[in-house]
Scaffold this active site. Sequence first.
Site, mmCIF file in Angstrom:
data_model
loop_
_atom_site.group_PDB
_atom_site.id
_atom_site.type_symbol
_atom_site.label_atom_id
_atom_site.label_comp_id
_atom_site.label_asym_id
_atom_site.label_seq_id
_atom_site.Cartn_x
_atom_site.Cartn_y
_atom_site.Cartn_z
ATOM 1 N N ASN A 119 63.638 52.608 48.175
ATOM 2 C CA ASN A 119 63.807 52.826 46.753
ATOM 3 C C ASN A 119 62.685 53.305 45.829
ATOM 4 O O ASN A 119 62.966 54.168 45.184
ATOM 5 C CB ASN A 119 64.127 52.059 45.351
ATOM 6 N N CYS A 173 54.150 45.630 34.060
ATOM 7 C CA CYS A 173 54.634 46.231 32.503
ATOM 8 C C CYS A 173 55.948 46.599 32.901
ATOM 9 O O CYS A 173 56.690 45.364 32.227
ATOM 10 C CB CYS A 173 53.545 46.842 31.837
ATOM 11 N N GLY A 186 74.820 45.903 45.966
ATOM 12 C CA GLY A 186 73.646 45.691 47.171
ATOM 13 C C GLY A 186 73.038 44.267 47.314
ATOM 14 O O GLY A 186 72.580 43.620 48.336
ATOM 15 N N THR A 187 72.326 43.738 45.956
ATOM 16 C CA THR A 187 71.775 42.370 46.037
ATOM 17 C C THR A 187 73.090 40.851 46.829
ATOM 18 O O THR A 187 72.410 40.827 47.743
ATOM 19 C CB THR A 187 71.418 41.569 44.910
#
Lengths: 172, 394
Positions: free
Chosen positions: B154, B328, B74-75
């Site tokens: 997402n 975080c 995907g990236t």
Amino acid sequence: MYSKTVMDHFRKPRNVGTIENPDGVGEVGNPLCGDMMTIHLKIEDDRIDDIKFQTFGCGAAIAVSSMLTELAKGKTLDEARKITNKDVANALEGLPKNKLHCSNLGADALQLAIKNYEERKSGVAAAEPVRQEKHEHREGEKCYCPYCDSQLPEGDAVCPSCHLNVIQDHRR
Amino acid sequence: MTENIINLDHMSANPLLPEVQEAMIHAIRADYGNPSSQHKLGDKAAEALDKARDSVSRLLNSPSPKDVVFTSGGTESVNLAVKGAAWARSDKGKHIVTSNIEHNAVLRSLRRLKMMDYNVSSVPVDGYGRVNPEDVAKAIKKDTVLVTIMHSNNEIGTIQPIEEIARITQEKSVIFHTDAVDSVGLVPVDVQKLGVDLLSFASNTFYGPTGAGGLFVRRGTKIWPLLDGGVQEHNKRAGAENLIGIIGMATAADIAVRDMSSRIAHTKKLKAKLLEELPRYVDEYIVNGHPEESLPNLVSVSLKYIEGESVVLMLDDENFAVSTRSACAAGALQASHVLLSIGRDFADAQGTLVITFGVDNTEADVTRFLTALKDVVTTLRDISPLYGKKTAHG
């Protein structure tokens, strides 16, 4: 990711709660960063007779708070003033670099609580805890980019290595 | 060991289907050569590659298999689309339109382009995370060369009005890319019906192997390749193909076509059950995303007064795998831009859980999860100063 000691303090945090009529209260962080911690102190003969914490934060933040109270309980104020964030991180057997930011809450909250106690004693400040909003470092503390682990120069909003924004603008 | 864990994070931890595993093992043992070779050792490889391309093309209803470019995932597909389209058109202009809730692959590709003097306009979303096509129309200027708006998000699952936006971009002759990485294989994605020029997808979304994905490129759409070298993938993506991964993806694609309706029905049922029963276990929460136009398997819940990573760790202790969008946990110092864009305040954004169901989940999983969640939330709220303040003031 987390050491055994961190997970132990996270799963079974020590000294959770508040103290009725506390002698000193310290509050640091804020929900904007995802970390907030409150420390309540009961002082007897210049010694921390009881200490309680409440934390809104990740696993590291809760573990830090818990360990911090363990280190501080029973100590004299002089001894407690010497407790640093590094002491807490070391006692926890270390934290991942990008979680050192979380650990900054612990000792800071304790010092604010002690300061609050002193101010109440001398009748200077109101009973309100001092809320620390800005991301400030104490002397000698380093900050690391949460994306690429490079050390961040003081006050930079953008990581010089990966060019990503690291400081959230909290003003809305 | 992992059999005891209930996976409610299929978006990240997508398991391989048995048929996919079989196909990949077969491909490994077949010891295919290089599809580009001129001799017999390459013939079977070329045949396998063509067959795989047909399968994926069917999943997208692409006009021709030749319109499908295989990538490493995907990236890479998103990078190829955004950068490739922008660079190919730099003589026409350097303005790009996007939305406030894109995935980091789009955002950081755009950031890279900004370093090369491109400028970007970002349209806002409503409380459900939906883009208003009119805002896109208004944002398009004479020197706009690309619009990039994701098909589904997402973090909150919201699906965008892609067809409407495509009508606008076609009218204004601007290239339209949609990041459909979290949609393809889970919901029907028909590139002809959508009307897009570029569409990114990834194998690990639909039970294929990580490390394989692709980009649909409408015939006539020029893009500069990211990888220069050989002439593979119709000169759009150099490099010997990851045939084993591609074959795995193609097998997963065939199964996705076959099982699409039943998968949607199954996960929709689990999602509905979770949302319906949640209030019996937990209070003070916000459900994110559009109630109808959203991924059928994704639930995003902001739990007030507590932080996400601590919830995930405690649920992990109970053998539930879920995901969070807290700063975080993401390794960032910033709250999720998606959650802030739909109007969550910082604290609530930090306490957001994302649950993504898969074909292996059952209704019993949902009940067990809710039971565990109740205890976790109670424990963490007892520790939280925010809950304490809230109860003190009533």
